[in-house]
Scaffold this motif. Structure first.
Motif, mmCIF file in Angstrom:
data_model
loop_
_atom_site.group_PDB
_atom_site.id
_atom_site.type_symbol
_atom_site.label_atom_id
_atom_site.label_comp_id
_atom_site.label_asym_id
_atom_site.label_seq_id
_atom_site.Cartn_x
_atom_site.Cartn_y
_atom_site.Cartn_z
ATOM 1 N N ALA A 487 -14.030 -14.202 24.942
ATOM 2 C CA ALA A 487 -14.259 -12.792 25.279
ATOM 3 C C ALA A 487 -13.593 -12.421 26.598
ATOM 4 N N SER A 488 -13.672 -13.303 27.575
ATOM 5 C CA SER A 488 -13.069 -12.997 28.871
ATOM 6 C C SER A 488 -11.552 -12.920 28.770
ATOM 7 N N ASP A 489 -10.957 -13.739 27.896
ATOM 8 C CA ASP A 489 -9.505 -13.662 27.703
ATOM 9 C C ASP A 489 -9.121 -12.340 27.033
ATOM 10 N N PHE A 490 -9.902 -11.899 26.054
ATOM 11 C CA PHE A 490 -9.660 -10.599 25.433
ATOM 12 C C PHE A 490 -9.763 -9.487 26.479
ATOM 13 N N ALA A 491 -10.805 -9.554 27.312
ATOM 14 C CA ALA A 491 -11.020 -8.515 28.319
ATOM 15 C C ALA A 491 -9.870 -8.463 29.311
ATOM 16 N N ALA A 492 -9.401 -9.624 29.734
ATOM 17 C CA ALA A 492 -8.318 -9.669 30.703
ATOM 18 C C ALA A 492 -7.027 -9.109 30.106
ATOM 19 N N GLU A 493 -6.749 -9.458 28.866
ATOM 20 C CA GLU A 493 -5.531 -8.968 28.220
ATOM 21 C C GLU A 493 -5.590 -7.458 28.013
ATOM 22 N N ALA A 494 -6.750 -6.956 27.594
ATOM 23 C CA ALA A 494 -6.893 -5.515 27.411
ATOM 24 C C ALA A 494 -6.723 -4.771 28.724
ATOM 25 N N GLU A 495 -7.319 -5.288 29.784
ATOM 26 C CA GLU A 495 -7.202 -4.638 31.097
ATOM 27 C C GLU A 495 -5.754 -4.602 31.563
ATOM 28 N N ALA A 496 -5.017 -5.698 31.350
ATOM 29 C CA ALA A 496 -3.623 -5.752 31.760
ATOM 30 C C ALA A 496 -2.781 -4.707 31.030
ATOM 31 N N ARG A 497 -3.201 -4.340 29.841
ATOM 32 C CA ARG A 497 -2.461 -3.362 29.036
ATOM 33 C C ARG A 497 -2.989 -1.941 29.207
ATOM 34 N N GLY A 498 -4.010 -1.764 29.990
ATOM 35 C CA GLY A 498 -4.587 -0.444 30.178
ATOM 36 C C GLY A 498 -5.460 0.009 29.039
ATOM 37 N N SER A 500 -8.999 0.246 26.949
ATOM 38 C CA SER A 500 -10.446 0.200 27.151
ATOM 39 C C SER A 500 -11.055 -0.657 26.050
ATOM 40 N N LEU A 501 -11.666 -1.776 26.430
ATOM 41 C CA LEU A 501 -12.245 -2.712 25.467
ATOM 42 C C LEU A 501 -13.696 -2.981 25.843
ATOM 43 N N LYS A 502 -14.598 -2.737 24.909
ATOM 44 C CA LYS A 502 -15.999 -3.066 25.123
ATOM 45 C C LYS A 502 -16.298 -4.422 24.495
ATOM 46 N N LEU A 503 -16.917 -5.305 25.261
ATOM 47 C CA LEU A 503 -17.368 -6.591 24.738
ATOM 48 C C LEU A 503 -18.799 -6.420 24.255
ATOM 49 N N LEU A 504 -19.007 -6.634 22.976
ATOM 50 C CA LEU A 504 -20.317 -6.416 22.378
ATOM 51 C C LEU A 504 -20.850 -7.753 21.872
ATOM 52 N N HIS A 505 -21.785 -8.342 22.630
ATOM 53 C CA HIS A 505 -22.359 -9.642 22.298
ATOM 54 C C HIS A 505 -23.638 -9.430 21.478
ATOM 55 N N LEU A 506 -23.617 -9.864 20.237
ATOM 56 C CA LEU A 506 -24.786 -9.708 19.357
ATOM 57 C C LEU A 506 -25.026 -10.996 18.564
ATOM 58 N N PRO A 507 -25.259 -12.118 19.258
ATOM 59 C CA PRO A 507 -25.383 -13.396 18.540
ATOM 60 C C PRO A 507 -26.680 -13.549 17.757
ATOM 61 N N GLN A 508 -27.690 -12.752 18.072
ATOM 62 C CA GLN A 508 -28.996 -12.934 17.436
ATOM 63 C C GLN A 508 -29.262 -11.931 16.309
ATOM 64 N N GLU A 509 -28.291 -11.101 15.991
ATOM 65 C CA GLU A 509 -28.508 -10.113 14.936
ATOM 66 C C GLU A 509 -28.391 -10.790 13.569
ATOM 67 N N PRO A 510 -29.441 -10.774 12.757
ATOM 68 C CA PRO A 510 -29.440 -11.579 11.525
ATOM 69 C C PRO A 510 -28.475 -11.107 10.448
ATOM 70 N N LEU A 511 -28.130 -9.809 10.417
ATOM 71 C CA LEU A 511 -27.305 -9.295 9.327
ATOM 72 C C LEU A 511 -25.805 -9.458 9.571
ATOM 73 N N LEU A 512 -25.394 -9.553 10.818
ATOM 74 C CA LEU A 512 -23.971 -9.446 11.130
ATOM 75 C C LEU A 512 -23.133 -10.658 10.733
ATOM 76 N N PRO A 513 -23.603 -11.894 10.926
ATOM 77 C CA PRO A 513 -22.753 -13.030 10.512
ATOM 78 C C PRO A 513 -22.381 -12.980 9.032
ATOM 79 N N ASP A 514 -23.307 -12.554 8.191
ATOM 80 C CA ASP A 514 -23.032 -12.468 6.761
ATOM 81 C C ASP A 514 -22.012 -11.380 6.457
ATOM 82 N N LEU A 515 -22.050 -10.273 7.196
ATOM 83 C CA LEU A 515 -21.140 -9.171 6.959
ATOM 84 C C LEU A 515 -19.739 -9.443 7.501
#
Length: 558
Positions: A487-498, A500-515
């Motif tokens: 995630a930090s590498d994505f954020a750094a690359e997005a910032e370098a390019r100008g 806007s990237l939101k990092l959305l951490h949702l590891p405990q959401e039960p429905l998302l891994p399946d989707l």
């Protein structure tokens, strides 16, 4: 002659042009919208805002405001079929009232997989809202009674000439021109770009010259029919549909004209007689307007762009209105090109990103026009039995057959999560495709998938929020695993390019891994999955962003 400078000149202040103005204004891009009409539409016109369009209004922050427009909150949005309105009811497809949408979308998440249900509201009210929102944004100006008379392209952009109502002419220098100026588009014609596809096909209904009759008829409710959004007549004499505008007495009747009925010479009194034929008895009414149009078309322009000129909405696709797909496809055109224009103008993306607009949207227009024609065939080629209005066994049997058919048809045409959510951009040069199988593509069924190129699957989060409400306005990196080092590498690359990237951490959401079936998914500003996968290296992330912003060919990821 006065000269004006802007980033984007938008020709046409209908839903497509005004939605684009909102997308650009929200991103700090200056745009001038010109339209030859005196104001936005005042007649109801289209009245089906599909679920994906409502999700875009939600993303922009005014979905609730839109849902408050139109019919009362407790008014059913059923579709009902009759021999005549004073005759026999044949079938009814039940749909929730506007005030029930928030509850029903959660109850039917297995069908809709969305943040919003469709909404039944006149296009005129949509346009008024889009206009008000656009004019409130810095850098957005809307000029009515101003007609485009010509333009030339050069390496720096477009030089256009417009004429105002007072006869004065202006020259507008813009980096890009976007044409949303309707089916008789001045811009498309100057470019010499033609429509392709099928023109009007003969049908018993929705296949020829149609007439829209705008009415005030509160006495219609004295028939004591169960309330509906849309009432259809099905008989040998006068097939029609009556769409509710406000739930208090305003309606639009649409009927196919028969031989000898000429819209050019039809009086309001004659139009009123057509309404009474559909009702089946005499009731008070007042005709407030008449408009004619042609049903049965499925036309898509050969090209959606030329140099620094891009086009959307009716300027590049004309629909038969079955399924309510024309205006909604136009909104998606605006959403797709909006973030791309902003990225290019800000130097965040290469010019090739704009070429992806046609690559993505033209196949969707072809898909959607064919879905609409399929619905027109389904309802228009089914001809009423001669006995449909008869008293006795033959009439009862005819009505039972018609009711069974029309009920099934309504379920297919008016519950269409597949149409609204299922469009895909497979083959796009700015999508990082994977080898997972494609989902089925049918208008009445939606299969959520995070395969890159399609709308991000939706879920209601454990805290009750919509996943889409948690996304960023521009780019979002969805992080679903416990390991978030990338995630930090994505954020750094997005910032370098100008970007806007939101990092959305949702590891405990039960429905998302399946989707999503991956620990990471990168979501574009239009909520399309651009990439998914395991943690990539910093170099691979840079290459990925090059591809997604058209900095390098897509083959670099192979």
């Amino acid at each position: 002659m006065t000269r004006v400078t802007t980033d984007v000149l938008i020709v046409g202040a209908g839903p497509c042009g005004l939605m684009l103005a909102n997308e650009l204004g929200r991103r700090g891009v200056a745009a001038l919208v010109v339209d030859r009409e005196a104001t936005v539409a005042t007649a109801p016109q289209a009245n089906a805002t599909q679920a994906r369009t409502m999700e875009h209004y939600r993303r922009l922050g005014f979905a609730e405001e839109i849902r408050a427009l139109g019919m009362p909150a407790d008014h059913p949005t059923d579709v009902a079929y009759f021999t005549t309105f004073a005759g026999y009811e044949l079938a009814r497809h039940q749909m929730p009232a506007p005030g029930e949408a928030g509850e029903v979308i959660r109850e039917r998440a297995h069908i809709w997989n969305g943040a919003e249900l469709p909404h039944r509201v006149p296009q005129s009210l949509i346009e008024q809202t889009l206009l008000r929102k656009a004019e409130a944004l810095p850098g957005i100006e809307v000029a009515f009674s101003t007609e485009l008379t010509g333009f030339v392209e050069d390496d720096a952009g477009v030089l256009a000439e417009v004429r105002a109502a007072d006869g004065r002419s202006y020259r507008i220098r813009a980096r890009y021109l976007f044409a949303a100026d309707g089916g008789s588009s001045t811009v498309r014609k100057q470019l010499g770009i033609r429509y392709g596809g099928g023109d009007a096909k003969t049908r018993d209904f929705m296949g020829g010259q149609m007439l829209s009759i705008y009415l005030e008829a509160p006495a219609f409710y004295d028939l004591n029919l169960p309330r509906a959004w849309m009432y259809w007549t099905f008989n040998r004499r006068r097939r029609a549909l009556l769409a509710t505008v406000d739930g208090t007495g305003s309606f639009v009747l649409q009927t196919q004209l028969r031989e000898g009925e000429d819209p050019a010479t039809m009086t309001e009194a004659e139009a009123g007689e057509l309404f009474l034929q559909a009702v089946g008895k005499t009731i008070p009414y007042k005709v407030t307007g008449i408009a004619s149009w042609l049903a049965g078309r499925a036309l898509v322009a050969e090209k959606f762009s030329h140099g620094r000129v891009l086009m959307g909405g009716d300027a590049v696709h004309l629909f038969t209105p079955t399924g309510g797909m024309g205006y909604n496809t136009a909104i998606e055109d605006a959403v797709n090109i909006g973030w791309k224009l902003a990225a290019v103008l800000k130097g965040q993306a290469g010019e090739g990103l704009l070429a992806s607009y046609e690559a993505e949207r033209r196949p969707v227009a072809l898909r959607n026009t064919q879905f609409a024609i399929g619905f027109a065939d389904s309802v228009g080629l089914y001809v009423p039995s001669p006995a449909i209005e008869d008293v006795g066994p033959a009439g009862e049997a005819a009505r039972a057959r018609a009711g069974a058919y029309l009920g099934q048809h309504a379920a297919r045409e008016f519950t269409i999560p597949g149409f609204t959510f299922g469009a895909r951009y497979d083959g796009s040069p700015v999508i990082a495709a994977d080898r997972s199988p494609l989902p089925p593509d049918a208008p009445s069924v939606y299969v959520p998938t995070a395969k890159p190129g399609g709308r991000a699957p939706h879920a209601w989060l454990a805290d009750g929020r919509s996943l889409f409400d948690a996304f960023g306005f521009d780019w979002t990196l969805l992080c679903l695993g416990e390991d978030t080092d990338a995630a930090s590498d994505f954020a750094a690359e997005a910032e370098a390019r100008g970007l806007s990237l939101k990092l959305l951490h949702l590891p405990q959401e039960p429905l998302l891994p399946d989707l999503y079936e991956a620990p990471y998914a990168l979501i574009r500003p239009d909520q399309i999955v651009a990439w998914r996968g395991a943690a990539p290296s910093a170099r691979a992330i840079a290459t990925l962003f090059d591809t997604l912003t058209a900095k390098t060919p897509a083959e670099a990821l192979a």
